[in-house]
Design a protein around this motif. Structure first.
Motif, PDB file in Angstrom:
ATOM      1  N   MET A   1     -13.417   2.479  -7.903  1.00 52.11           N
ATOM      2  CA  MET A   1     -12.665   1.529  -7.065  1.00 52.11           C
ATOM      3  C   MET A   1     -12.913   1.815  -5.595  1.00 52.11           C
ATOM      4  O   MET A   1     -12.706   2.917  -5.119  1.00 52.11           O
ATOM      5  CB  MET A   1     -11.170   1.677  -7.328  1.00 52.11           C
ATOM      6  N   LEU A  11      -0.945  -0.258  -2.097  1.00 56.18           N
ATOM      7  CA  LEU A  11      -1.206  -0.680  -3.463  1.00 56.18           C
ATOM      8  C   LEU A  11      -0.149  -0.059  -4.360  1.00 56.18           C
ATOM      9  O   LEU A  11       0.209   1.100  -4.215  1.00 56.18           O
ATOM     10  CB  LEU A  11      -2.605  -0.217  -3.882  1.00 56.18           C
ATOM     11  N   HIS A  12       0.365  -0.864  -5.279  1.00 59.42           N
ATOM     12  CA  HIS A  12       1.437  -0.377  -6.131  1.00 59.42           C
ATOM     13  C   HIS A  12       1.146  -0.845  -7.553  1.00 59.42           C
ATOM     14  O   HIS A  12       0.524  -1.878  -7.746  1.00 59.42           O
ATOM     15  CB  HIS A  12       2.763  -0.956  -5.633  1.00 59.42           C
ATOM     16  N   ALA A  13       1.587  -0.075  -8.533  1.00 60.64           N
ATOM     17  CA  ALA A  13       1.428  -0.515  -9.913  1.00 60.64           C
ATOM     18  C   ALA A  13       2.793  -0.912 -10.442  1.00 60.64           C
ATOM     19  O   ALA A  13       3.786  -0.245 -10.176  1.00 60.64           O
ATOM     20  CB  ALA A  13       0.829   0.603 -10.755  1.00 60.64           C
ATOM     21  N   CYS A  14       2.843  -2.009 -11.182  1.00 61.07           N
ATOM     22  CA  CYS A  14       4.118  -2.458 -11.760  1.00 61.07           C
ATOM     23  C   CYS A  14       4.585  -1.430 -12.786  1.00 61.07           C
ATOM     24  O   CYS A  14       3.814  -1.024 -13.656  1.00 61.07           O
ATOM     25  CB  CYS A  14       3.948  -3.813 -12.411  1.00 61.07           C
ATOM     26  N   HIS A  15       5.850  -1.021 -12.688  1.00 57.59           N
ATOM     27  CA  HIS A  15       6.349   0.008 -13.604  1.00 57.59           C
ATOM     28  C   HIS A  15       6.604  -0.537 -15.004  1.00 57.59           C
ATOM     29  O   HIS A  15       6.780   0.211 -15.944  1.00 57.59           O
ATOM     30  CB  HIS A  15       7.624   0.646 -13.044  1.00 57.59           C
ATOM     31  N   ASP A  18       2.147  -2.329 -15.519  1.00 54.85           N
ATOM     32  CA  ASP A  18       0.986  -1.576 -15.038  1.00 54.85           C
ATOM     33  C   ASP A  18      -0.006  -2.408 -14.239  1.00 54.85           C
ATOM     34  O   ASP A  18      -1.122  -1.962 -13.977  1.00 54.85           O
ATOM     35  CB  ASP A  18       0.252  -0.905 -16.223  1.00 54.85           C
ATOM     36  N   LEU A  20      -1.791  -3.857 -11.022  1.00 54.40           N
ATOM     37  CA  LEU A  20      -1.919  -3.404  -9.635  1.00 54.40           C
ATOM     38  C   LEU A  20      -1.573  -4.552  -8.692  1.00 54.40           C
ATOM     39  O   LEU A  20      -2.094  -5.660  -8.827  1.00 54.40           O
ATOM     40  CB  LEU A  20      -3.340  -2.918  -9.372  1.00 54.40           C
ATOM     41  N   ILE A 136      13.120  16.678  -2.281  1.00 48.95           N
ATOM     42  CA  ILE A 136      12.381  16.335  -3.504  1.00 48.95           C
ATOM     43  C   ILE A 136      13.258  16.576  -4.726  1.00 48.95           C
ATOM     44  O   ILE A 136      13.374  15.731  -5.608  1.00 48.95           O
ATOM     45  CB  ILE A 136      11.070  17.165  -3.581  1.00 48.95           C
ATOM     46  N   LYS A 140      14.635  13.665  -7.243  1.00 43.81           N
ATOM     47  CA  LYS A 140      14.301  13.724  -8.671  1.00 43.81           C
ATOM     48  C   LYS A 140      15.574  13.732  -9.515  1.00 43.81           C
ATOM     49  O   LYS A 140      15.661  13.045 -10.545  1.00 43.81           O
ATOM     50  CB  LYS A 140      13.461  14.971  -8.967  1.00 43.81           C
ATOM     51  N   HIS A 143      16.966  10.323  -9.756  1.00 43.77           N
ATOM     52  CA  HIS A 143      16.213   9.484 -10.688  1.00 43.77           C
ATOM     53  C   HIS A 143      16.642   9.718 -12.132  1.00 43.77           C
ATOM     54  O   HIS A 143      16.750   8.794 -12.925  1.00 43.77           O
ATOM     55  CB  HIS A 143      14.721   9.769 -10.530  1.00 43.77           C
ATOM     56  N   HIS A 144      16.897  10.989 -12.474  1.00 42.96           N
ATOM     57  CA  HIS A 144      17.235  11.286 -13.864  1.00 42.96           C
ATOM     58  C   HIS A 144      18.687  10.989 -14.201  1.00 42.96           C
ATOM     59  O   HIS A 144      19.026  10.749 -15.356  1.00 42.96           O
ATOM     60  CB  HIS A 144      16.916  12.753 -14.182  1.00 42.96           C
ATOM     61  N   TRP A 200      11.267   8.459  -0.153  1.00 38.92           N
ATOM     62  CA  TRP A 200       9.999   9.097  -0.511  1.00 38.92           C
ATOM     63  C   TRP A 200       8.961   8.867   0.582  1.00 38.92           C
ATOM     64  O   TRP A 200       8.195   9.762   0.931  1.00 38.92           O
ATOM     65  CB  TRP A 200       9.471   8.555  -1.848  1.00 38.92           C
ATOM     66  N   GLU A 204       6.972  11.582   3.100  1.00 40.46           N
ATOM     67  CA  GLU A 204       5.527  11.715   3.289  1.00 40.46           C
ATOM     68  C   GLU A 204       5.117  11.515   4.736  1.00 40.46           C
ATOM     69  O   GLU A 204       3.932  11.493   5.044  1.00 40.46           O
ATOM     70  CB  GLU A 204       4.796  10.674   2.440  1.00 40.46           C
ATOM     71  N   ARG A 206       5.554   8.784   6.471  1.00 43.25           N
ATOM     72  CA  ARG A 206       4.999   7.448   6.630  1.00 43.25           C
ATOM     73  C   ARG A 206       6.130   6.543   7.094  1.00 43.25           C
ATOM     74  O   ARG A 206       7.193   6.558   6.493  1.00 43.25           O
ATOM     75  CB  ARG A 206       4.486   6.969   5.275  1.00 43.25           C
TER      76      ARG A 206
END
Lengths: 208, 208
Positions: A1, A11-15, A18, A20, A136, A140, A143-144, A200, A204, A206
């Motif tokens: 790629m 760029l993101h992937a659908c959870h 999948d 893009l 972090i 996490k 999330h759980h 998040w 990073e 950003r």
């Protein structure tokens, strides 16, 4: 790629399927949905961190009256009895239903309290760029745990209990009930305002 | 239409960071570059775990529905109620909305969840030609409604403490309630361990 650095950043992937998807140029207060399966991929919220901070702090303060003050009092043949959220768990534990006591305590007290603490500390640290390692762990944990907080369900069950018991005796609403209603609304609102993606991204380094 | 798995990318399950999935050498696992969680293109052992939780859920439905969930003793008389007889009593007392609510939360929702997950698992394993979009929608509904089954348990915990008036009236939790709590936990775990991307994997190279 072969993707340019800028494009791959967004760029993101659908959870859910999948696919893009490029999320570049998503403006504040807009949602991005997956074109294939319709999942909500991102929802940029205005001033998410500050709002979550305020809401979760208020909710944390309200937790004390909501859990300890009587929710309802029932009067029957001259006897009166009140219940609080805390002694509901203690009563179940005393009667030997430890598994049920644990479940009720876990979903209606422990997890909501932890979630609020997590929201508050995560947003506080993220706001001032403090303790990235701890952030972090906090993100996490959030999330759980987020699936197991059930204050809204508890609210509905209080409603059912009130309707069921109103014929049995004289039922009076307590301060705890009003504190709980506000707590539940704040909790739902805080969860809805919280944007883990933004935290998040800030982690990073950003700009969101 | 390009998916992340085809591009050699993977979305972290925990922090949703899209990154290149590097094949880990034997004995070591791939980790997310941002949060350090295990990185996989799909949830590992998703089908097997979901089957396990779903079947365990079906089995626990039996004691949950046949053992009494609570006993109301009013002025020395009273008999244990199962979930269904509790609903019938509510309906006989004319409280139809509450009867429907309890029926939906305690009987319909867990059953629909388990049957829905079974359908999804079979569709994925047997390559049934079902609409992937509708399957995903069903999965989302299953994921959303699961927590509302806790309604009955919270209600019991409220009633147990509220109606604790010695010889006049007492309410105690029965073994069915613990079994029901287990059903709810198992259905939530089953929904969480299912990976909806598996639904889409078999129709990946469509528009490519």
């Amino acid at each position: 790629m072969s993707l340019s650095a800028a494009a791959s950043n967004r760029l993101h992937a659908c959870h859910d399927c999948d696919l893009l998807v490029n999320l570049a140029g998503l403006s504040v207060n807009s949602r991005a949905k997956c074109p294939r399966c319709g999942a909500l991929l991102a929802h940029k919220k205005f001033d998410s961190i500050n709002r979550t901070l305020a809401l979760s702090l208020t909710a944390l303060l309200l937790f004390i009256p909501a859990a300890t003050l009587p929710v309802m009092t029932i009067k029957l043949l001259g006897h009166a009895n009140a219940n609080t959220m805390l002694n509901g768990v203690v009563q179940l534990l005393n009667s030997g239903s430890w598994w049920m006591a644990f479940m009720v305590a876990f979903c209606s007290l422990i997890v909501p309290l932890l979630l609020l603490l997590l929201l508050f500390t995560t947003c506080l640290f993220s706001r001032f760029y403090l303790f990235p390692k701890i952030q972090i762990v906090l993100l996490k944990s959030h999330h759980h745990l987020k699936h197991w907080g059930m204050l809204d369900v508890y609210m509905l069950s209080l409603l059912v209990a009130i309707i069921k018991m109103k014929d049995l005796g004289d039922l009076q609403m307590g301060t705890g009930l009003y504190a709980f209603i506000v707590l539940m609304l704040l909790m739902v609102y805080a969860q809805q305002q919280f944007d883990s993606h933004e935290c998040w991204d800030r982690l990073e380094g950003r700009s969101a | 239409m390009k998916t992340a798995i085809n591009a050699g990318l993977a979305l972290c399950h925990c922090c949703h960071k899209l990154q290149r999935l590097v094949k880990a050498s034997p004995g070591e696992r791939a980790c997310c570059i941002r949060c350090g969680s295990g990185l996989h293109a799909r949830l590992p052992n998703s089908i097997m775990l979901t089957w396990g939780y779903t079947l365990a859920g079906f089995i626990m439905m039996i004691p949950a529905n046949f053992y009494p969930i609570m006993t109301v003793v009013y002025l020395g008389r009273g008999e244990p109620d199962t979930i269904m007889s509790g609903v019938m009593h509510l309906a006989q007392a004319g409280m139809y909305p509450i009867a429907i609510l309890v029926f939906v939360a305690s009987i319909a929702v867990p059953l629909i969840k388990l049957l829905g997950l079974t359908l999804l698992l079979l569709a994925v394993q047997r390559h049934w030609k079902l609409s992937a979009r509708q399957c995903t929608l069903m999965y989302r509904i299953i994921e959303f409604i699961g927590r509302w089954s806790m309604l009955d348990l919270f209600m019991i915990s409220v009633l147990v403490t509220l109606v604790d008036l010695g010889s006049i009236a007492t309410i105690t939790a029965g073994p069915g309630a613990s079994a029901f709590a287990t059903v709810v936990v198992l259905t939530i775990l089953a929904a969480l361990s299912f990976d909806p991307r598996l639904i889409w994997d078999r129709e990946a190279p469509r528009n490519d």
